[in-house]
Design a protein around this motif. Structure first.
Motif, PDB file in Angstrom:
ATOM      1  N   ARG A   1       1.617  10.165   4.695  1.00 58.09           N
ATOM      2  CA  ARG A   1       0.203   9.684   4.573  1.00 58.09           C
ATOM      3  C   ARG A   1      -0.904  10.239   4.212  1.00 58.09           C
ATOM      4  O   ARG A   1      -1.907   9.714   3.437  1.00 58.09           O
ATOM      5  CB  ARG A   1      -0.178   8.953   6.006  1.00 58.09           C
ATOM      6  CG  ARG A   1       0.835   8.057   6.524  1.00 58.09           C
ATOM      7  CD  ARG A   1       0.366   6.579   5.729  1.00 58.09           C
ATOM      8  NE  ARG A   1       1.221   5.441   6.124  1.00 58.09           N
ATOM      9  CZ  ARG A   1       2.469   4.792   5.711  1.00 58.09           C
ATOM     10  NH1 ARG A   1       3.042   5.675   4.778  1.00 58.09           N
ATOM     11  NH2 ARG A   1       3.102   3.893   6.316  1.00 58.09           N
ATOM     12  N   LEU A   2      -1.102  11.605   4.385  1.00 51.49           N
ATOM     13  CA  LEU A   2      -2.318  12.090   3.968  1.00 51.49           C
ATOM     14  C   LEU A   2      -2.113  13.008   2.789  1.00 51.49           C
ATOM     15  O   LEU A   2      -3.354  13.535   1.998  1.00 51.49           O
ATOM     16  CB  LEU A   2      -2.689  13.370   5.247  1.00 51.49           C
ATOM     17  CG  LEU A   2      -3.045  12.406   6.668  1.00 51.49           C
ATOM     18  CD1 LEU A   2      -3.418  13.385   7.794  1.00 51.49           C
ATOM     19  CD2 LEU A   2      -4.218  11.344   6.291  1.00 51.49           C
ATOM     20  N   ARG A   3      -1.172  13.604   2.372  1.00 51.55           N
ATOM     21  CA  ARG A   3      -1.170  14.639   1.105  1.00 51.55           C
ATOM     22  C   ARG A   3      -1.183  13.684  -0.012  1.00 51.55           C
ATOM     23  O   ARG A   3      -0.981  12.612  -0.103  1.00 51.55           O
ATOM     24  CB  ARG A   3       0.369  15.084   1.201  1.00 51.55           C
ATOM     25  CG  ARG A   3       1.586  14.344   1.111  1.00 51.55           C
ATOM     26  CD  ARG A   3       2.698  15.229   1.378  1.00 51.55           C
ATOM     27  NE  ARG A   3       3.226  15.857   0.055  1.00 51.55           N
ATOM     28  CZ  ARG A   3       4.278  16.719  -0.048  1.00 51.55           C
ATOM     29  NH1 ARG A   3       4.941  17.232   1.117  1.00 51.55           N
ATOM     30  NH2 ARG A   3       4.579  17.487  -1.249  1.00 51.55           N
ATOM     31  N   PRO A   4      -1.797  14.262  -0.916  1.00 52.97           N
ATOM     32  CA  PRO A   4      -2.256  13.445  -2.429  1.00 52.97           C
ATOM     33  C   PRO A   4      -1.087  12.826  -2.977  1.00 52.97           C
ATOM     34  O   PRO A   4      -1.218  11.734  -3.556  1.00 52.97           O
ATOM     35  CB  PRO A   4      -2.751  14.580  -3.158  1.00 52.97           C
ATOM     36  CG  PRO A   4      -3.326  15.543  -2.385  1.00 52.97           C
ATOM     37  CD  PRO A   4      -2.334  15.430  -1.312  1.00 52.97           C
ATOM     38  N   ASP A   5       0.263  13.474  -3.021  1.00 57.62           N
ATOM     39  CA  ASP A   5       1.219  12.991  -3.311  1.00 57.62           C
ATOM     40  C   ASP A   5       2.134  12.137  -2.554  1.00 57.62           C
ATOM     41  O   ASP A   5       3.584  12.209  -2.634  1.00 57.62           O
ATOM     42  CB  ASP A   5       2.120  13.835  -4.314  1.00 57.62           C
ATOM     43  CG  ASP A   5       2.598  15.115  -3.300  1.00 57.62           C
ATOM     44  OD1 ASP A   5       2.068  15.170  -2.321  1.00 57.62           O
ATOM     45  OD2 ASP A   5       3.410  15.789  -3.748  1.00 57.62           O
ATOM     46  N   SER A   6       1.527  11.716  -1.507  1.00 53.20           N
ATOM     47  CA  SER A   6       2.537  11.117  -0.577  1.00 53.20           C
ATOM     48  C   SER A   6       3.203  10.074  -0.945  1.00 53.20           C
ATOM     49  O   SER A   6       4.643   9.989  -0.579  1.00 53.20           O
ATOM     50  CB  SER A   6       1.582  10.512   0.778  1.00 53.20           C
ATOM     51  OG  SER A   6       0.751   9.364   0.324  1.00 53.20           O
TER      52      SER A   6
ATOM     53  N   LYS B   1      -6.851   9.379   8.077  1.00 55.93           N
ATOM     54  CA  LYS B   1      -7.381  10.512   8.472  1.00 55.93           C
ATOM     55  C   LYS B   1      -7.895  10.462   9.953  1.00 55.93           C
ATOM     56  O   LYS B   1      -7.697  11.136  10.967  1.00 55.93           O
ATOM     57  CB  LYS B   1      -8.248  11.217   7.717  1.00 55.93           C
ATOM     58  CG  LYS B   1      -8.741  12.665   8.176  1.00 55.93           C
ATOM     59  CD  LYS B   1      -7.639  13.674   8.010  1.00 55.93           C
ATOM     60  CE  LYS B   1      -8.360  14.985   8.136  1.00 55.93           C
ATOM     61  NZ  LYS B   1      -9.077  15.340   9.436  1.00 55.93           N
TER      62      LYS B   1
ATOM     63  N   TYR C   1      -7.206   6.924   2.860  1.00 59.76           N
ATOM     64  CA  TYR C   1      -7.253   8.138   3.447  1.00 59.76           C
ATOM     65  C   TYR C   1      -7.938   8.228   4.555  1.00 59.76           C
ATOM     66  O   TYR C   1      -7.897   8.887   5.386  1.00 59.76           O
ATOM     67  CB  TYR C   1      -7.595   9.473   2.261  1.00 59.76           C
ATOM     68  CG  TYR C   1      -7.753  10.585   2.739  1.00 59.76           C
ATOM     69  CD1 TYR C   1      -6.591  11.161   2.662  1.00 59.76           C
ATOM     70  CD2 TYR C   1      -8.948  11.301   3.330  1.00 59.76           C
ATOM     71  CE1 TYR C   1      -6.458  12.557   3.493  1.00 59.76           C
ATOM     72  CE2 TYR C   1      -8.867  12.594   3.990  1.00 59.76           C
ATOM     73  CZ  TYR C   1      -7.667  13.155   3.872  1.00 59.76           C
ATOM     74  OH  TYR C   1      -7.572  14.462   4.314  1.00 59.76           O
TER      75      TYR C   1
ATOM     76  N   TYR D   1       6.436  11.627  -2.294  1.00 59.04           N
ATOM     77  CA  TYR D   1       6.961  12.054  -1.517  1.00 59.04           C
ATOM     78  C   TYR D   1       8.111  11.293  -0.611  1.00 59.04           C
ATOM     79  O   TYR D   1       9.184  11.536  -0.249  1.00 59.04           O
ATOM     80  CB  TYR D   1       6.311  12.854  -0.251  1.00 59.04           C
ATOM     81  CG  TYR D   1       6.853  13.757   0.690  1.00 59.04           C
ATOM     82  CD1 TYR D   1       7.328  14.904   0.432  1.00 59.04           C
ATOM     83  CD2 TYR D   1       7.002  13.337   2.081  1.00 59.04           C
ATOM     84  CE1 TYR D   1       8.074  15.829   1.344  1.00 59.04           C
ATOM     85  CE2 TYR D   1       7.546  13.832   3.204  1.00 59.04           C
ATOM     86  CZ  TYR D   1       8.289  15.286   2.651  1.00 59.04           C
ATOM     87  OH  TYR D   1       8.733  15.966   3.660  1.00 59.04           O
TER      88      TYR D   1
ATOM     89  N   TYR E   1      -5.042  10.012  12.398  1.00 57.82           N
ATOM     90  CA  TYR E   1      -4.451  11.313  12.756  1.00 57.82           C
ATOM     91  C   TYR E   1      -5.433  11.915  13.763  1.00 57.82           C
ATOM     92  O   TYR E   1      -4.892  12.787  14.548  1.00 57.82           O
ATOM     93  CB  TYR E   1      -4.358  11.855  11.315  1.00 57.82           C
ATOM     94  CG  TYR E   1      -3.696  13.359  11.424  1.00 57.82           C
ATOM     95  CD1 TYR E   1      -2.469  13.593  11.658  1.00 57.82           C
ATOM     96  CD2 TYR E   1      -4.589  14.459  11.318  1.00 57.82           C
ATOM     97  CE1 TYR E   1      -1.998  14.969  11.797  1.00 57.82           C
ATOM     98  CE2 TYR E   1      -4.098  15.909  11.542  1.00 57.82           C
ATOM     99  CZ  TYR E   1      -2.880  15.804  11.666  1.00 57.82           C
ATOM    100  OH  TYR E   1      -2.353  17.270  11.804  1.00 57.82           O
TER     101      TYR E   1
ATOM    102  N   VAL F   1       1.053  13.595   8.146  1.00 55.52           N
ATOM    103  CA  VAL F   1       0.412  14.570   7.102  1.00 55.52           C
ATOM    104  C   VAL F   1       1.249  14.267   5.621  1.00 55.52           C
ATOM    105  O   VAL F   1       0.633  14.003   4.601  1.00 55.52           O
ATOM    106  CB  VAL F   1       0.569  15.832   7.446  1.00 55.52           C
ATOM    107  CG1 VAL F   1      -0.170  16.880   6.322  1.00 55.52           C
ATOM    108  CG2 VAL F   1      -0.516  16.050   8.655  1.00 55.52           C
ATOM    109  N   ASP F   2       2.577  14.373   5.742  1.00 58.81           N
ATOM    110  CA  ASP F   2       3.427  14.508   4.526  1.00 58.81           C
ATOM    111  C   ASP F   2       3.402  12.986   4.035  1.00 58.81           C
ATOM    112  O   ASP F   2       3.146  12.727   2.605  1.00 58.81           O
ATOM    113  CB  ASP F   2       4.712  14.790   4.840  1.00 58.81           C
ATOM    114  CG  ASP F   2       4.859  16.329   5.229  1.00 58.81           C
ATOM    115  OD1 ASP F   2       3.934  16.912   4.423  1.00 58.81           O
ATOM    116  OD2 ASP F   2       5.692  16.563   5.767  1.00 58.81           O
TER     117      ASP F   2
END
Length: 206
Positions: free
Chosen positions: A159-164, A109, A105, A167, A112, A156-157
């Protein structure tokens, strides 16, 4: 009427019109005039073509003062530098020439945040320069900005969200598109640079 009579009449006509020399001179003058007229017409045609070409050249040029040219040049130089930096950083979100092996992460981050910072700098520079940029060129910059922001949102969707990972599995087609968009962004940058070269080349300083 015999031949002697015909010759006498012919001789009389020649004498009446000033002799053979006068006839030859008349014929010569007529021929010279014809040649001169022909040359004049050819010259006029050539001159008209050259004038038309010159007019077309003038119409394809935009005449500006040196002050305005220097101002526009400075704007495009500044904007181009910021654009290149943004594209470089945004392209690293979904790189096409190197394998993406980052899996933590903090690394994602950091990447990003850097790309977002450059995108915001570009956004502000473009907004401030907008009144001085032709609409066509501004539109190219604006389209590039939109695509770069799409990459940021998708990053963000994916790579960064917890459930990437989940997703990505659910949105496989969209995930493939982000990699293609990186190439489109780089291609758009090349198109903008070419357009700027073309635009600046047609400016004539007066």
């Amino acid at each position: 009427m015999n031949w002697n009579t015909i010759l006498e009449i012919g001789a009389a006509i020649v004498v009446a019109f000033g002799g053979a020399g006068a006839i030859i001179a008349g014929v010569t003058k007529f021929s010279v005039n014809q040649i001169a007229d022909s040359l004049q017409k050819k010259y006029d045609l050539k001159l008209n073509k050259e004038l038309e070409a010159f007019k077309n050249t003038l119409e394809n040029k935009s005449y500006v003062s040196k002050t305005r040219f220097d101002a526009e040049f400075a704007i495009y130089r500044q904007l181009s530098g910021i654009t290149v930096t943004m594209v470089k950083e945004v392209s690293q979100l979904f790189p096409t020439f190197t394998r993406d092996t980052r899996d933590d992460y903090e690394t994602y981050k950091g990447r990003y945040d850097t790309a977002l910072e450059k995108a915001i700098a570009f956004q502000d520079e473009l907004a401030g320069s907008a009144p001085f940029i032709p609409a066509e060129i501004y539109s190219l910059f604006r389209d590039l900005e939109i695509k770069c922001k799409q990459q940021l949102g998708d990053f963000v969707d994916f790579r960064l969200r917890p459930d990437s990972e989940e997703y990505i599995a659910e949105c496989k087609d969209e995930y493939k598109e982000v990699w293609k968009r990186t190439r489109q962004i780089q291609s758009d940058l090349d198109a903008i640079i070419d357009k700027l070269r073309e635009y600046l080349a047609q400016l004539e300083v007066v």
